[in-house]
Design an enzyme around this catalytic site. Structure first.
Site, mmCIF file in Angstrom:
data_model
loop_
_atom_site.group_PDB
_atom_site.id
_atom_site.type_symbol
_atom_site.label_atom_id
_atom_site.label_comp_id
_atom_site.label_asym_id
_atom_site.label_seq_id
_atom_site.Cartn_x
_atom_site.Cartn_y
_atom_site.Cartn_z
ATOM 1 N N ARG A 1 73.888 36.198 88.835
ATOM 2 C CA ARG A 1 75.056 37.064 89.059
ATOM 3 C C ARG A 1 76.277 36.371 88.490
ATOM 4 N NH1 ARG A 1 71.735 37.454 93.429
ATOM 5 N NH2 ARG A 1 70.908 39.541 93.830
ATOM 6 N N TYR B 1 71.687 30.902 87.624
ATOM 7 C CA TYR B 1 72.153 31.934 88.560
ATOM 8 C C TYR B 1 72.358 33.255 87.828
ATOM 9 C CZ TYR B 1 74.608 34.063 92.463
ATOM 10 O OH TYR B 1 74.967 34.899 93.486
ATOM 11 N N ASP C 1 79.014 32.305 94.611
ATOM 12 C CA ASP C 1 79.918 33.426 94.362
ATOM 13 C C ASP C 1 80.605 33.796 95.671
ATOM 14 O OD1 ASP C 1 77.916 34.677 95.814
ATOM 15 O OD2 ASP C 1 77.098 35.779 94.108
ATOM 16 N N GLU D 1 69.745 30.726 101.299
ATOM 17 C CA GLU D 1 69.544 32.097 101.773
ATOM 18 C C GLU D 1 68.077 32.469 101.920
ATOM 19 O OE1 GLU D 1 73.180 32.893 99.004
ATOM 20 O OE2 GLU D 1 71.526 31.492 99.063
#
Length: 701
Positions: free
Chosen positions: A301, A299, A86, A11
């Protein structure tokens, strides 16, 4: 002809830079800059007649980037989609595959929970297809939020004012804040007393009244006077029993998204948004002296507290080398059971450092102050979670004076365990905070049947207090407990409430504005399910069932939309134009003489002329403290820095430059007559004189 390099798409550029550093020239790594496709901003984008079919378009400005990714994909035989692990990351990978023309059966999806060489290379070896159940769960949330936002918000624009919004999760969170404010406003304080008995021991022992009058040591004014009348200085006190037992306090589990946000708010004063921004930087990778760009934490989240075996082994090695084998959690006590909540993804891990051996002190020259503070918090919490429990002897002494009973608690630490590294805040471990605290210190040695002498008996007045207003930390905790939202949504929820002026932040507390209260009132009347806490939580459970292939995503939307459409039509017909309540003041407009009213803007409250739009005059909102300036005698008022931190200054500024971080009170100094301010030292509160050179200080009541 050279073999084409495999393409890895992530991303963010920061993540791409970190991965490129340790994969070298064997791979090309490019960033999609988040989503490349989404529902159109200017249109509804959902076909209700065709089963809520979404219409995705390329996000404005992403065309050149998408062309670059397509060109790179055409030149290689392997494209790895390495977006976040996710639902949102899975959806981004699916959108990329669709946009790049990669057949679903040929898509290579890789996921990793830390940006390290081992984790990424292992993920490449175990590439998998795109999980469409995860994608469907994300699509269901996206379409559901679009349906609510794009059909309900315009109703608020027409009936209340332009620019408002309503959302399935944000409206439920706002309801919590309004309900809490209603409880506070309706609260009636009740007077009660406690009675403390002081005894002639060394060290001095104090005991709290425990019966038979009152309940849990709380006495009415009459009962308190009765006890003080019966138990007098010099009376004989009998030791009825002395009980000592060994107790253990286990460390807090490593951080999840929610607990990280809460602890960073309490300890570091970070907003939820700021915490997640800094945590993202630590996860994606930063330049570290001697190492280059590395990901420092896993990570961010996640709602899991699971720890990988390799991380646990590394933590054990560090703990045993730095503190000794007794401090590792596996020795001397049964391991605390660590159960996950229902719905937690088992493949996820807790937030932890990618390497325990990367001590925070080593990173001082590489990180900013805030990055280092947050990294240290994550590092210490994780290492402490792998350490042995605090062990202490808790002693309870039961005392009697006639029919009156008193109780004293004390504790002696036998083994410090994890507390040598990390001291938990009270909110981390409610049970521990309510039990006998190992920090209260030892009691004097007394024996059952022994007699002591009372040296003082004092009754202290108290008043019950209303529930506290929510902070960002306590709101996140409540949202998680109620099942509203998910780790990735907590920060956007709070940010939206503040941006829409539904809530204002004062002294770190979230307080609903008149506009916020009005919106909740309208939603409760016409759309009760939107602000219903259990309904909102149930939708989250349904999305979890979509993810686990137990439920179809269109089925979730159909069940929601039928009653919602009926409520929408009824509200459109019945709801009249609503005026926003105006908070009037006794200030007068300097330009036209009309009264000024309180308005809410990006930076909080301000005063505006009630004659707007004919008169556009505004003034700063001045919040008086009731205290006077020790320098010139004018009022002390509340002020805020550019970053929103509260301080107190003279109303006559710039003529008078007096400022203080301490909160002024209306109490005056008995020595010089100046105003006094509240100062906190740990759990102790004192009142201190604000006049320079006076130095008077007393215990706060």
């Amino acid at each position: 002809m050279p073999k084409p390099k495999p393409l890895i798409i992530v991303e963010s550029p920061a993540k791409a830079k970190t991965i490129s550093r340790f994969l070298g020239s064997r791979y090309q790594v490019k960033a999609s800059m988040g989503h490349v496709r989404d529902l159109p901003k200017s249109q509804f984008g959902v076909d209700l007649e065709r089963g809520f079919e979404p219409r995705y378009i390329t996000i404005r400005g992403k065309g050149p980037l998408l062309k670059e990714l397509k060109d790179a994909a055409k030149k290689t035989d392997r494209v790895y989609l390495a977006t976040d692990p996710d639902r949102e990351g899975e959806a981004i990978s699916w959108h990329l595959a669709e946009s790049l023309g990669i057949p679903l059966a040929e898509a290579r999806r890789i996921e990793f929970h830390e940006i390290t060489k081992d984790a990424v290379t292992e993920a490449i070896r175990h590439a998998r297809p795109i999980d469409m159940h995860l994608v469907d769960a994300q699509q269901a949330r996206r379409v559901l939020d679009r349906v609510v936002g794009y059909q309900l918000s315009p109703l608020l624009w027409r009936k209340v004012r332009p620019g408002l919004s309503a959302g399935r999760v944000q409206s439920a969170a706002l309801r919590l804040l309004v309900d809490r404010e209603d409880q506070i406003q309706a609260f009636q304080p009740e007077e009660y007393y406690t009675v403390t008995l002081t005894l002639d021991t060394q060290p001095v022992m104090t005991a709290q009244y425990a019966g038979p009058l009152g309940e849990k040591g709380r006495l009415s004014p009459v009962d308190a006077q009765t006890v003080v009348g019966r138990v007098k200085k010099g009376q004989t006190v009998h030791v009825e029993s002395v009980k000592t037992r060994e107790r253990r306090r286990f460390p807090a589990l490593p951080f999840t998204t929610s607990t990280l946000q809460q602890e960073a708010s309490r300890r570091l004063g970070f907003s939820v948004k700021r915490t997640m921004s800094i945590a993202q930087q630590l996860y994606e990778g930063l330049d570290v002296q001697g190492e280059g760009t590395v990901g420092l934490v896993t990570y961010i989240r996640t709602d899991s507290t699971r720890v990988a075996d390799v991380a646990e082994a590394e933590a054990r090695q560090f703990i045993e080398s730095q503190y000794g084998t007794a401090y590792w959690k596996g020795l001397g006590a049964a391991k605390r059971p660590e159960k996950e909540r229902p719905g937690v993804q088992g493949a996820h891990e807790a937030i932890r450092p990618t390497s325990v051996m990367r001590h925070p002190d080593r990173l001082k020259a590489s990180l900013t102050r805030d990055q280092l503070r947050l990294y240290r918090l994550i590092w210490e919490r994780f290492v402490a979670s792998q350490m042995a429990p605090l062990v202490y002897d808790a002693t309870t002494v039961e005392l009697s004076v006639g029919e009156d009973r008193f109780r004293a608690h004390g504790a002696v630490v036998k083994f410090a365990g994890f507390t040598v590294l990390y001291q938990e805040s009270a909110a981390d471990d409610t049970k521990a905070a309510n039990e006998d605290d190992a920090g209260q210190g030892p009691l004097p040695v007394v024996q059952e049947g022994q007699t002591l002498t009372a040296t003082a008996v004092e009754a202290e007045q108290h008043f019950t207090e209303p529930p506290p207003r929510f902070t960002e930390a306590s709101l996140v905790k409540t949202l998680e407990e109620l099942g509203i939202g998910r780790p990735s949504t907590y920060a956007p929820i709070i940010d939206t409430l503040l941006q829409r002026e539904y809530v204002q932040r004062e002294q770190k507390r979230l307080i609903p504005t008149p506009l916020g209260r009005l919106v909740v009132e309208l939603l409760q009347k016409y759309f009760p399910e939107i602000v219903d806490i259990s309904f909102t939580a149930n939708v989250e459970n349904q999305l979890d069932r979509v993810e686990s292939a137990e439920l179809g995503w269109r089925e979730v939307l159909t069940d929601f939309y039928r009653p919602f459409a009926e409520e929408l039509a009824k509200a459109e017909q019945d709801l009249e134009k609503v005026a926003i309540p105006v908070e009037e003041t006794d200030e007068v407009c300097d330009q036209c003489g009309r009264p000024m009213v309180v308005k809410y803007g990006r930076f909080g409250k301000f005063l505006a002329c009630s004659g707007y739009p004919e008169c556009t005059a505004t003034k700063p909102f001045v919040e008086k403290t009731g205290a006077v300036c020790p320098k010139c005698g004018d009022q002390l008022v509340v002020r805020r820095t550019r970053k929103g931190r509260t301080f107190y200054g003279c109303h006559s500024y710039p003529a008078c430059d007096f400022v203080t971080w301490l909160r002024p009170t209306e109490k005056t100094c008995p020595r010089c007559g100046s105003s006094m301010a509240l100062r906190k030292k740990g759990r102790q509160e004192t009142l201190t004189c604000l006049k320079e050179g006076c130095g008077y200080e007393e215990q706060a009541q």
